[in-house]
Structure formats: structure tokens, C-alpha cells
Scaffold this active site. Structure first.
Site, PDB file in Angstrom:
ATOM      1  N   GLY A   1      -6.104   5.502   2.315  1.00  0.00           N
ATOM      2  CA  GLY A   1      -6.120   7.268   1.374  1.00  0.00           C
ATOM      3  C   GLY A   1      -5.281   7.237   0.305  1.00  0.00           C
ATOM      4  CG  HIS A   2      -6.037   7.319  -2.897  1.00  0.00           C
ATOM      5  ND1 HIS A   2      -5.266   5.889  -2.937  1.00  0.00           N
ATOM      6  CD2 HIS A   2      -7.658   6.855  -3.031  1.00  0.00           C
ATOM      7  CE1 HIS A   2      -6.063   4.863  -3.350  1.00  0.00           C
ATOM      8  NE2 HIS A   2      -7.094   5.197  -3.362  1.00  0.00           N
TER       9      HIS A   2
ATOM     10  CE  LYS B   1      -3.421   2.226  -3.409  1.00  0.00           C
ATOM     11  NZ  LYS B   1      -2.429   1.680  -2.453  1.00  0.00           N
TER      12      LYS B   1
ATOM     13  N   GLY C   1       0.812  -1.460  -0.106  1.00  0.00           N
ATOM     14  CA  GLY C   1       0.347  -0.513   0.280  1.00  0.00           C
ATOM     15  C   GLY C   1       0.954   1.251  -0.376  1.00  0.00           C
ATOM     16  CG  ASP C   2       1.050   3.468   1.950  1.00  0.00           C
ATOM     17  OD1 ASP C   2      -0.743   3.977   2.385  1.00  0.00           O
ATOM     18  OD2 ASP C   2       0.926   2.826   3.336  1.00  0.00           O
TER      19      ASP C   2
ATOM     20  CD  GLN D   1      -6.843  -1.336   2.389  1.00  0.00           C
ATOM     21  OE1 GLN D   1      -7.408  -1.559   1.641  1.00  0.00           O
ATOM     22  NE2 GLN D   1      -7.113  -0.904   3.587  1.00  0.00           N
TER      23      GLN D   1
END
Length: 427
Positions: free
Chosen positions: A40-41, A16, A12-13, A223
Site C-alpha cells: 500500500g501507498h 514510496k 516496506g512502508d 514492500q
């Protein structure tokens, strides 16, 4: 026209949000298909930065319809707050669609999440404490609350009573906590009904009709692959399926309608929360990656653990997702290192292992085997084509592509919306 899945190929992170936003001008629908506000984005548009938690990144593109699919779990208070925040900044959110089959996170889910983590102590999973896992557990146990239940009060009362019957026993007898009043939960949930009503839709029908009509639909995972409940580093995982197969179940679209699967890779590796991380750096290099890369969780606010690029993980992501392309992000963060290590295999009890071990114990004991690639010092943030990159940066990208098993079709060279090199079109 294609239906595409865009997902994280690490923990993740990976960036995206930026990738989704870049496609937004060409995409008719952007769909979140799993997870909740534990994902979160961060999207940078001009000099504006937007932190999105539940909403699909496509909500920032006026021509795009954002969709929250049935596989997402929704905290209604968080969602309404996020919508309000965007509206106050001049973003039109009126096109949002929410599946009536998506499950709701209630206050008792967050309570159970937090008290369970405290009870586990040193054995805790490292959840965000936002009630995601307990909500998915209720879904599987068939005592969950869905968005559509807000519009039938008698059913809502029955479902809340059923959910709390067992939970209150656990809270009182195991955790020494006061029982939760079912009536107050029902009242709280009914307070969201009218506010959410304009967005609620049969999103499965909408999306299938859109694909059949030749619209471009992008499915956006939260994620990453290594946090998938089935295919990740269990038990240090999320409670849903961020992998490509999750897009089908989480949005109600058959696999034959998916045309491309794009994996987002950071040019190094990060992870939030507990669990094994073979290339983790606990030294000055790790701190430098964290500082230069701004590695702090969008939703959690926690510092991310940082390490060098892990090609074993990238190959695994290619395999379990059927990746057709990679989007490599944050290449600019590596500027300034004289040489850059890349993990090409693991040493597990004296054995060289080049694929991700299925055994949890083996992965826990894996030590990285590195190859060292020459670094670069030139500023790459203004690069517009692959040829604009310094030769060593080009060689680094080519090496990662060869090791990872799928073509790198785009490269992020800075945080801004336009700071991307497009090599191959995703459409």
C-alpha cells in the site's frame, strides 16, 4: 532520458508513494512490477489523502500513464473497487494499462492463504491473508490464471479445474473444509472480463518502445528489500522480488535500460508482520515513533513495529540493489528527541558484525550496537533547502548518508506533497 527503479530499502512502508508522486510530473510511465494488494501507498495531495493498494502512484498525475506489469498478482475485485473509488473522487483512471500476463488472485487463493496461516499457528508467517503467496505459488507451479485467460473461456475452465484438483484434496482431507466449486470460480472470473478489457495491453512492448523513444519510465516496487523472497529475512518475506532485479522480470525490460535505482529509507525503521527486527523498540520511544509517524499499515491496518535507524540494513540495500540514490523520509518524526540512536553494527554472540549476516540464525540473534547523535527540537516541516534544517538535523542526515553507502538526494520533512527537500535531481 532515464528509466528509474524506485524501491523500499527497509521492510516496506518507507514512503514510496510520496516519492513516486513527486516524480510524477516529470515521468511518462509509472510501473508496478511485483506484489499485489498486500502492498500500500499513501499519497497526500493538498488536503486530500489517497490510499493506493494495487494501482501505481502515478495514477494521480494526469500526464502519467500508470502500468501494472506482468510480475504483479491482481485481485480483480480489489482493482475494480480501487478504480471506482478514484473515479468517484474525480481522478481519471482511463490511461491505466494492465499486462495480459499478470496473474489473477481468485477466491480460492485467499481461502488457502487464511486456512494455511491458521493451521501454522505460532509458526505463521504473518501474511495479509489476501491470497498473494498462493497465487505466486500457482504461478511457479504452472497452474496459475493470467489476465489473458479471461478472454478464452475453454482455457480458463481447464486452468481452474487443474488448480482446484489438488487444492480441493488439501481443503477436504487436511483442513476439513468443503471443496470449492470450479464452475462458480469460472463464472466469477468471467464476470470481470469486460470490465478489465479496456486496460489490458502488451505492456512489455509498450514500455520498451517508450524507453527507446526517450520517455521517462519509473518502476515502482511494493514492500521493501528485506521482504524480498530471495534477499530478505526469509521465511518472513513476501512472495516476489521487490529488489531492483525484480523490475526487469516483473516488467519485461532488460537491465541495460535501467539508469538509476533509488532506495526509499525512513529516518527510523518499521516492520509489519513476524520476523527478526534488531532495532525494535518495545518501550515509550517505540510507541512515540508509532504515534507521531502514524505507523499503521495502509493495506493491513496493522500497527507497525518501530525501531531506530539500522545502517546495516541500509548498506545491504545499497549492495543488493545497486542503489544510486536514497530518498530519506519522515525526518520530521524524529523532532524532539534529545539524542537519537543509530544502529551501526550488530553484536552476534560477542562478535561485532557490520554487514547483514547471510545466516538466518545469526540475524535472529543480532543485537544492535548504537551510536548516539544529538537531536533537535525545531520544526523542520517548512524547510525548503538542506541549509534550512537545524545543524543537528543536517548532521543526522550526513551521518546516515555516510553509513548507508549512497547519496541522500531528497528528504521528506512532512507528509504533504510539497514537504520535501530536493538535494539532487533524480532525472
Amino acid at each position: 532520458m532515464p528509466a528509474l527503479v524506485l524501491l523500499g530499502a527497509q521492510w516496506g512502508d518507507e514512503g514510496k508513494g510520496k516519492a513516486t508522486d513527486l516524480l510524477g510530473g516529470s515521468v511518462d510511465y509509472v510501473v508496478r512490477y511485483q506484489g499485489g494488494n498486500n502492498a500500500g501507498h499513501t499519497v497526500v495531495v493538498g488536503d486530500q489523502k489517497y490510499a493506493l493498494h494495487l494501482l501505481p502512484s502515478g495514477i494521480l498525475s494526469p500526464e502519467c500513464t500508470p502500468v501494472i506489469g506482468n510480475g504483479v498478482v491482481i485481485d480483480p475485485a480489489v482493482l475494480l473497487s480501487e478504480l471506482s473509488g478514484l473515479n468517484n473522487r474525480g481522478v481519471d483512471t482511463s490511461k491505466l494499462l494492465i499486462s495480459g500476463n499478470a496473474h489473477l488472485i481468485t477466491s480460492y487463493h485467499t481461502t488457502m492463504d487464511k486456512v494455511t496461516e491458521r493451521f501454522l499457528g505460532s509458526r505463521k508467517i504473518g501474511t495479509t491473508g489476501r491470497g498473494i503467496g498462493p497465487t505466486y505459488a500457482d504461478k511457479i507451479n504452472r497452474v496459475g490464471i493470467r489476465v489473458q485467460d479471461l478472454y478464452d473461456e475453454s482455457i480458463l475452465i481447464q486452468k481452474v479445474d487443474a488448480a482446484l484438483d489438488f487444492k480441493n484434496q488439501i481443503l477436504a482431507k487436511l483442513y476439513n473444509r468443503r471443496a470449492i466449486d470450479a464452475g462458480k470460480i469460472v463464472e466469477e472470473l468471467l464476470g470481470y472480463a469486460d470490465k478489465l478489457r479496456p486496460y489490458v495491453s502488451d505492456t512489455t512492448l509498450v514500455l520498451n518502445d517508450a524507453i527507446d523513444a526517450g520517455k521517462v519510465v519509473l518502476f515502482e516496487g511494493g514492500q521493501g528489500t528485506l521482504l524480498d523472497v530471495d534477499h530478505g529475512t526469509y521465511p518472513f518475506v513476501t512472495s516476489s522480488n521487490p529488489t531492483a532485479g525484480g523490475a526487469c522480470t516483473g516488467a519485461g525490460v532488460g537491465p541495460t535500460k535501467i539508469s538509476r535505482v533509488i532506495g526509499i529509507l525512513k529516518a527510523y525503521t518499521t516492520r509489519v508482520g513476524a520476523g527478526p527486527f534488531p532495532t525494535e523498540l518495545l518501550d515509550a520511544d517505540g510507541e512515540a515513533l508509532r504515534r507521531i509517524g502514524g505507523e499503521r499499515g495502509v493495506t493491513t491496518g496493522r500497527d507497525r513495529r518501530c525501531g531506530w535507524f539500522d545502517a546495516v540494513i541500509a548498506r545491504y540495500a545499497t549492495r543488493v540493489n545497486g542503489l544510486t540514490d536514497f530518498f530519506l523520509t519522515k525526518l520530521d518524526v524524529l523532532t524532539g528527541w534529545e539524542r537519537i540512536p543509530v544502529c551501526v553494527a550488530y553484536d552476534i554472540d560477542g562478535r561485532r558484525v557490520e554487514e547483514l549476516p547471510y545466516s538466518q540464525s545469526d540475524f535472529h540473534h543480532a543485537k544492535p550496537i548504537y551510536e548516539y547523535l544529538p537531536g533537535w527540537t525545531e520544526d523542520i516541516s517548512k524547510a525548503k533547502t538542506f541549509e534550512d534544517l537545524p545543524k543537528n538535523a543536517q548532521d543526522y542526515v550526513k551521518a546516515l548518508e555516510e553509513m548507508s553507502g549512497a547519496p541522500i538526494s531528497a528528504i521528506g520533512v512532512g507528509p504533504g506533497r510539497t514537504e520535501t527537500i530536493q538535494i539532487n535531481s533524480f532525472l
